[in-house]
Design an enzyme around this catalytic site. Structure first.
Site, PDB file in Angstrom:
ATOM      1  N   HIS A  98      28.592  32.314 -36.949  1.00  0.00           N
ATOM      2  CA  HIS A  98      28.598  32.782 -38.336  1.00  0.00           C
ATOM      3  C   HIS A  98      28.932  34.268 -38.382  1.00  0.00           C
ATOM      4  O   HIS A  98      28.561  35.028 -37.475  1.00  0.00           O
ATOM      5  CB  HIS A  98      27.240  32.556 -38.991  1.00  0.00           C
ATOM      6  CG  HIS A  98      26.742  31.153 -38.890  1.00  0.00           C
ATOM      7  ND1 HIS A  98      27.478  30.069 -39.304  1.00  0.00           N
ATOM      8  CD2 HIS A  98      25.573  30.643 -38.421  1.00  0.00           C
ATOM      9  CE1 HIS A  98      26.785  28.960 -39.097  1.00  0.00           C
ATOM     10  NE2 HIS A  98      25.633  29.282 -38.560  1.00  0.00           N
ATOM     11  N   GLU A 115      20.324  33.664 -39.229  1.00  0.00           N
ATOM     12  CA  GLU A 115      19.406  32.563 -39.511  1.00  0.00           C
ATOM     13  C   GLU A 115      18.291  32.493 -38.474  1.00  0.00           C
ATOM     14  O   GLU A 115      18.322  33.184 -37.449  1.00  0.00           O
ATOM     15  CB  GLU A 115      20.170  31.234 -39.557  1.00  0.00           C
ATOM     16  CG  GLU A 115      20.898  30.889 -38.272  1.00  0.00           C
ATOM     17  CD  GLU A 115      21.896  29.750 -38.451  1.00  0.00           C
ATOM     18  OE1 GLU A 115      22.414  29.562 -39.576  1.00  0.00           O
ATOM     19  OE2 GLU A 115      22.160  29.053 -37.457  1.00  0.00           O
ATOM     20  N   HIS A 173      26.338  29.145 -31.085  1.00  0.00           N
ATOM     21  CA  HIS A 173      25.155  28.297 -31.039  1.00  0.00           C
ATOM     22  C   HIS A 173      25.493  26.864 -31.419  1.00  0.00           C
ATOM     23  O   HIS A 173      26.548  26.590 -32.005  1.00  0.00           O
ATOM     24  CB  HIS A 173      24.077  28.823 -31.990  1.00  0.00           C
ATOM     25  CG  HIS A 173      24.513  28.843 -33.436  1.00  0.00           C
ATOM     26  ND1 HIS A 173      25.143  29.912 -34.004  1.00  0.00           N
ATOM     27  CD2 HIS A 173      24.415  27.908 -34.414  1.00  0.00           C
ATOM     28  CE1 HIS A 173      25.414  29.659 -35.275  1.00  0.00           C
ATOM     29  NE2 HIS A 173      24.980  28.432 -35.544  1.00  0.00           N
ATOM     30  N   ARG A 193      33.742  26.923 -36.701  1.00  0.00           N
ATOM     31  CA  ARG A 193      33.569  25.916 -35.656  1.00  0.00           C
ATOM     32  C   ARG A 193      34.600  26.138 -34.555  1.00  0.00           C
ATOM     33  O   ARG A 193      35.787  26.318 -34.833  1.00  0.00           O
ATOM     34  CB  ARG A 193      33.742  24.534 -36.299  1.00  0.00           C
ATOM     35  CG  ARG A 193      33.293  23.351 -35.501  1.00  0.00           C
ATOM     36  CD  ARG A 193      33.559  22.048 -36.240  1.00  0.00           C
ATOM     37  NE  ARG A 193      32.848  21.934 -37.487  1.00  0.00           N
ATOM     38  CZ  ARG A 193      33.420  21.713 -38.664  1.00  0.00           C
ATOM     39  NH1 ARG A 193      34.730  21.581 -38.755  1.00  0.00           N
ATOM     40  NH2 ARG A 193      32.695  21.616 -39.759  1.00  0.00           N
TER      41      ARG A 193
END
Length: 312
Positions: A98, A115, A173, A193
């Site tokens: 991200h 996050e 991740h 992605r």
């Protein structure tokens, strides 16, 4: 002061499972549910008040029309600051990254996505991918993407129920199969992605990759891949453990057997029940329920249950 039980937005992806329906009380017409957006003011995917006079009112509408409920801290970001999800990974999620706020606001017109993952459940042998296992170069990263060997560069970290991981923007991740997560994140839906196991969607198409953007935002330094660890403090009859405290959100785990008082100051709070049952300000609470607690309030929790508690 009143609390608001929220009704989530349910999302289905090819890696979703059945646990959110069978164990977390999420009602869906689809056989599986990948994500439950429990506390969301993301435009077009907004959770709504489930009960009472405000029933059916979206979190975003409350934010825009009743700012006194949220506290001043909620308005420091250019948009609503957080999004909270339940995630059921029946199979592996894609390897992804991200962007930071600076990149996301400049290139995408959204917030970035730092996050935090609270491992709400994990099957035996479950794991995640978290960051690079050594320092790498952008050239090495690109070659690994081309060769489908990205996972060879990553830390594969075994996980167990109760673990917590802080996933800063830029960290490669993936949540792997057999893991259920309560995720607290910035209010963004940006995912770049880079590896998806050559899976195809329901129409037989490969899901798109976002190679150039991922290369631009990745943090190429070696990651220290281990759960965060903080001491437990006692508040009333609850054991409270800090999980994450950053510029975007503060998150703690509460484990209650009896009664405790939750006090909000200049920030609202969100509370997601992770185990057991009880009540919040007199409202019944069970596993999978999420509540919005307005700012400048005091709320009594009673029962034998645990929850994830988020403020900004």
């Amino acid at each position: 002061m009143q609390v608001y039980k929220m009704s989530p937005v349910l999302r289905e992806y090819i890696w979703g499972g059945k646990k959110l329906k069978s164990e977390w009380n999420k009602h869906a017409v689809t056989p599986t549910v990948a994500e439950s957006w429990e506390f969301s003011a993301y435009e077009g995917a907004e959770s709504v008040v489930a009960e009472g006079e405000e029933k059916g009112t979206s979190l975003l509408t409350l934010y825009r029309t009743r700012p006194e409920l949220f506290g001043n801290r909620a308005f420091r970001a250019p948009m609503f600051p957080v999004l909270i999800k339940l995630i059921d990974a029946a199979s592996d999620l894609s390897v992804q990254v991200h962007p930071s706020d600076a990149y996301a606001l400049r290139e995408e017109g959204q917030l970035g996505k730092t996050e935090m993952w609270y491992i709400a459940d994990a099957e035996e042998g479950a794991a995640i991918y978290y960051g690079f296992s050594r320092d790498v170069t952008p050239e090495e990263f690109r070659k690994a993407i081309d060769d489908n060997t990205v996972t060879d560069l990553l830390n594969r970290v075994p996980v167990r129920k109760g673990d917590c991981f802080f996933v800063e923007a830029g960290t490669l991740h993936a949540i792997l199969g057999g893991v259920t997560v309560i995720e607290v994140q910035e209010n963004s839906n940006l995912t770049y992605r880079v590896y998806d196991y050559a899976r195809r969607d329901a129409s037989g198409n490969l899901r798109p990759l976002h190679v150039e953007k991922a290369i631009a935002v990745a943090d190429y330094r070696k990651s220290e891949a281990r759960p965060v660890s903080h001491p437990v403090v006692r508040i009333g009859d609850a054991d409270v453990r800090l999980l994450a405290d950053c510029a975007y959100f503060s998150v703690s785990e509460w484990v209650l057997d009896g009664a405790a008082t939750l006090t909000t100051t200049d920030s609202f709070a969100s509370l997601t029940v992770a185990e057991g049952s009880g009540s919040i300000a007199g409202q019944p609470a069970q596993k999978g329920d999420t509540f919005f607690l307005p700012a400048h309030g005091s709320y009594v929790a009673e029962g034998k249950f645990s929850w994830i508690y988020t403020t900004v």
